[in-house]
Design a protein around this motif. Structure first.
Motif, PDB file in Angstrom:
ATOM      1  N   GLY A 118       0.823  -1.203   0.000  1.00  0.00           N
ATOM      2  CA  GLY A 118       0.000   0.000   0.000  1.00  0.00           C
ATOM      3  C   GLY A 118       0.854   1.248   0.000  1.00  0.00           C
ATOM      4  N   HIS A 119       1.930   1.217   0.783  1.00  0.00           N
ATOM      5  CA  HIS A 119       2.888   2.323   0.769  1.00  0.00           C
ATOM      6  C   HIS A 119       3.489   2.472  -0.627  1.00  0.00           C
ATOM      7  N   GLY A 120       3.816   1.353  -1.248  1.00  0.00           N
ATOM      8  CA  GLY A 120       4.347   1.402  -2.606  1.00  0.00           C
ATOM      9  C   GLY A 120       3.371   2.018  -3.591  1.00  0.00           C
ATOM     10  N   VAL A 121       2.094   1.695  -3.457  1.00  0.00           N
ATOM     11  CA  VAL A 121       1.085   2.267  -4.363  1.00  0.00           C
ATOM     12  C   VAL A 121       0.980   3.777  -4.166  1.00  0.00           C
ATOM     13  N   TRP A 122       0.979   4.224  -2.913  1.00  0.00           N
ATOM     14  CA  TRP A 122       0.994   5.672  -2.670  1.00  0.00           C
ATOM     15  C   TRP A 122       2.215   6.303  -3.356  1.00  0.00           C
ATOM     16  N   ASP A 123       3.370   5.664  -3.198  1.00  0.00           N
ATOM     17  CA  ASP A 123       4.589   6.195  -3.795  1.00  0.00           C
ATOM     18  C   ASP A 123       4.493   6.243  -5.316  1.00  0.00           C
ATOM     19  N   TYR A 124       3.996   5.184  -5.936  1.00  0.00           N
ATOM     20  CA  TYR A 124       3.896   5.156  -7.398  1.00  0.00           C
ATOM     21  C   TYR A 124       2.914   6.219  -7.887  1.00  0.00           C
ATOM     22  N   ALA A 125       1.852   6.435  -7.119  1.00  0.00           N
ATOM     23  CA  ALA A 125       0.876   7.462  -7.503  1.00  0.00           C
ATOM     24  C   ALA A 125       1.455   8.867  -7.411  1.00  0.00           C
ATOM     25  N   SER A 126       2.495   9.039  -6.591  1.00  0.00           N
ATOM     26  CA  SER A 126       3.095  10.368  -6.417  1.00  0.00           C
ATOM     27  C   SER A 126       4.074  10.722  -7.520  1.00  0.00           C
ATOM     28  N   ARG A 127       4.426   9.757  -8.352  1.00  0.00           N
ATOM     29  CA  ARG A 127       5.455   9.970  -9.371  1.00  0.00           C
ATOM     30  C   ARG A 127       4.840  10.485 -10.669  1.00  0.00           C
ATOM     31  N   SER A 128       5.637  11.134 -11.458  1.00  0.00           N
ATOM     32  CA  SER A 128       5.176  11.654 -12.741  1.00  0.00           C
ATOM     33  C   SER A 128       6.262  11.425 -13.778  1.00  0.00           C
ATOM     34  N   PRO A 129       5.915  10.957 -14.984  1.00  0.00           N
ATOM     35  CA  PRO A 129       4.566  10.611 -15.428  1.00  0.00           C
ATOM     36  C   PRO A 129       4.074   9.330 -14.758  1.00  0.00           C
ATOM     37  N   ARG A 130       2.759   9.183 -14.714  1.00  0.00           N
ATOM     38  CA  ARG A 130       2.148   8.050 -14.023  1.00  0.00           C
ATOM     39  C   ARG A 130       1.671   7.016 -15.044  1.00  0.00           C
ATOM     40  N   PRO A 131       2.201   5.794 -14.960  1.00  0.00           N
ATOM     41  CA  PRO A 131       1.804   4.789 -15.961  1.00  0.00           C
ATOM     42  C   PRO A 131       0.454   4.139 -15.690  1.00  0.00           C
ATOM     43  N   PHE A 132      -0.120   4.386 -14.510  1.00  0.00           N
ATOM     44  CA  PHE A 132      -1.356   3.713 -14.136  1.00  0.00           C
ATOM     45  C   PHE A 132      -2.541   4.671 -14.203  1.00  0.00           C
ATOM     46  N   ALA A 133      -3.728   4.091 -14.393  1.00  0.00           N
ATOM     47  CA  ALA A 133      -4.917   4.916 -14.544  1.00  0.00           C
ATOM     48  C   ALA A 133      -5.592   5.224 -13.214  1.00  0.00           C
ATOM     49  N   ALA A 134      -5.402   4.376 -12.195  1.00  0.00           N
ATOM     50  CA  ALA A 134      -5.996   4.603 -10.879  1.00  0.00           C
ATOM     51  C   ALA A 134      -5.258   3.725  -9.871  1.00  0.00           C
ATOM     52  N   TYR A 135      -5.421   4.055  -8.571  1.00  0.00           N
ATOM     53  CA  TYR A 135      -4.598   3.459  -7.526  1.00  0.00           C
ATOM     54  C   TYR A 135      -5.464   3.024  -6.339  1.00  0.00           C
ATOM     55  N   VAL A 136      -5.125   1.842  -5.781  1.00  0.00           N
ATOM     56  CA  VAL A 136      -5.878   1.296  -4.657  1.00  0.00           C
ATOM     57  C   VAL A 136      -4.891   0.887  -3.557  1.00  0.00           C
ATOM     58  N   PRO A 137      -4.463   1.816  -2.691  1.00  0.00           N
ATOM     59  CA  PRO A 137      -3.622   1.442  -1.553  1.00  0.00           C
ATOM     60  C   PRO A 137      -4.467   0.917  -0.402  1.00  0.00           C
ATOM     61  N   MET A 138      -4.074  -0.232   0.122  1.00  0.00           N
ATOM     62  CA  MET A 138      -4.788  -0.856   1.238  1.00  0.00           C
ATOM     63  C   MET A 138      -3.850  -0.963   2.441  1.00  0.00           C
ATOM     64  N   SER A 139      -4.319  -0.472   3.592  1.00  0.00           N
ATOM     65  CA  SER A 139      -3.583  -0.625   4.854  1.00  0.00           C
ATOM     66  C   SER A 139      -2.148  -0.123   4.741  1.00  0.00           C
ATOM     67  N   GLY A 140      -1.969   0.988   4.024  1.00  0.00           N
ATOM     68  CA  GLY A 140      -0.637   1.529   3.798  1.00  0.00           C
ATOM     69  C   GLY A 140      -0.403   2.846   4.509  1.00  0.00           C
ATOM     70  N   TRP A 141       0.626   3.559   4.051  1.00  0.00           N
ATOM     71  CA  TRP A 141       0.977   4.837   4.669  1.00  0.00           C
ATOM     72  C   TRP A 141       1.755   5.670   3.661  1.00  0.00           C
ATOM     73  N   PHE A 142       1.806   6.975   3.913  1.00  0.00           N
ATOM     74  CA  PHE A 142       2.602   7.886   3.091  1.00  0.00           C
ATOM     75  C   PHE A 142       2.767   9.180   3.863  1.00  0.00           C
ATOM     76  N   ASP A 143       3.563  10.092   3.336  1.00  0.00           N
ATOM     77  CA  ASP A 143       3.866  11.360   3.997  1.00  0.00           C
ATOM     78  C   ASP A 143       2.825  12.406   3.601  1.00  0.00           C
ATOM     79  N   PRO A 144       1.951  12.820   4.529  1.00  0.00           N
ATOM     80  CA  PRO A 144       0.900  13.795   4.184  1.00  0.00           C
ATOM     81  C   PRO A 144       1.451  15.130   3.679  1.00  0.00           C
ATOM     82  N   SER A 145       2.668  15.474   4.051  1.00  0.00           N
ATOM     83  CA  SER A 145       3.236  16.749   3.586  1.00  0.00           C
ATOM     84  C   SER A 145       3.496  16.750   2.088  1.00  0.00           C
TER      85      SER A 145
END
Length: 226
Positions: A118-145
């Motif tokens: 889930g943390h990995g999905v948050w990280d991948y969603a934060s990158r640009s360009p984004r190869p994925f169309a949508a993201y489903v992180p489950m029970s994960g974490w990321f930096d709100p800042s």
């Protein structure tokens, strides 16, 4: 079709052979259709070089037990002593391999993951360009800042209120940060599932609304659209 196990040379910091499992929809061989695909990132305890650690676990194995799961699922195995943020390059390259070798709808490729995944999905969603169309992180974490990195990124996140490994406050902090800057995000909170990967995955992907939500999003290489 049963889940199958494979390996490929990984362009990772370790530059080692990396393992992955693949689920193809049960009607794959009887049609000529292209299928949407989900990259699934596993949790910390499944890391290593023993692909059997993924047997009976995760989204591919949930999909195998469903009669009409409409996605191809590719589940790479993270090397030991690493995490998904360090394995981005080869993981995305693996998605490209599957796309070239199977009938994948190139506009409908998504990312989902549990815990470290889930943390990995948050990280991948934060990158640009984004190869994925949508993201489903489950029970994960990321930096709100870092919430500003997620502008116009379709995310539906899931977490259990009584999670005993990754506090639900991690997901709630991200949702609050995204909402505060006007970034749409969907969040669903469970009770009673704690940090049980297969239970959370089954509850999440049994949700017909989530399946419909994913399939609404396309990425044509120039950005995500409905």
């Amino acid at each position: 079709m049963p889940v199958s196990s494979h390996s490929r040379q990984a362009d990772s910091p370790q530059n080692t052979v990396a393992n992955y499992q693949l689920f193809l929809p049960h009607d794959y061989s009887s049609t000529e259709a292209d299928y949407p695909m989900i990259l699934f990132l596993h949790g910390m305890n499944r890391r290593g070089r023993d692909i059997e650690l993924l047997d009976g676990y995760g989204l591919a194995w949930f999909a195998e037990n469903q009669q009409h799961f409409p996605f191809i699922v590719v589940s790479p195995q993270c090397p030991a002593d690493s995490d998904w943020t360090k394995e981005y390059e080869w993981t995305v390259a693996l998605v490209g391999d599957i796309q070239r070798n199977y009938r994948v709808d190139a506009n409908r490729i998504y990312a989902a993951g549990f815990s470290m995944g889930g943390h990995g999905v948050w990280d991948y969603a934060s990158r640009s360009p984004r190869p994925f169309a949508a993201y489903v992180p489950m029970s994960g974490w990321f930096d709100p800042s870092r919430a500003a990195l997620f502008k116009e990124v379709p995310i539906w996140t899931f977490h259990c209120e009584d999670d005993n490994r990754v506090p639900v406050s991690e997901t709630k902090a991200m949702v609050q940060a995204l909402t505060s800057i006007g970034t749409p995000v969907q969040a669903t909170y469970y009770t009673g599932l704690r940090h049980d990967a297969n239970k959370v995955i089954a509850e999440t992907f049994s949700n017909a609304a989530l399946i419909a939500w994913l399939l609404n999003y396309k990425n044509n290489g120039e950005g995500v659209s409905l």
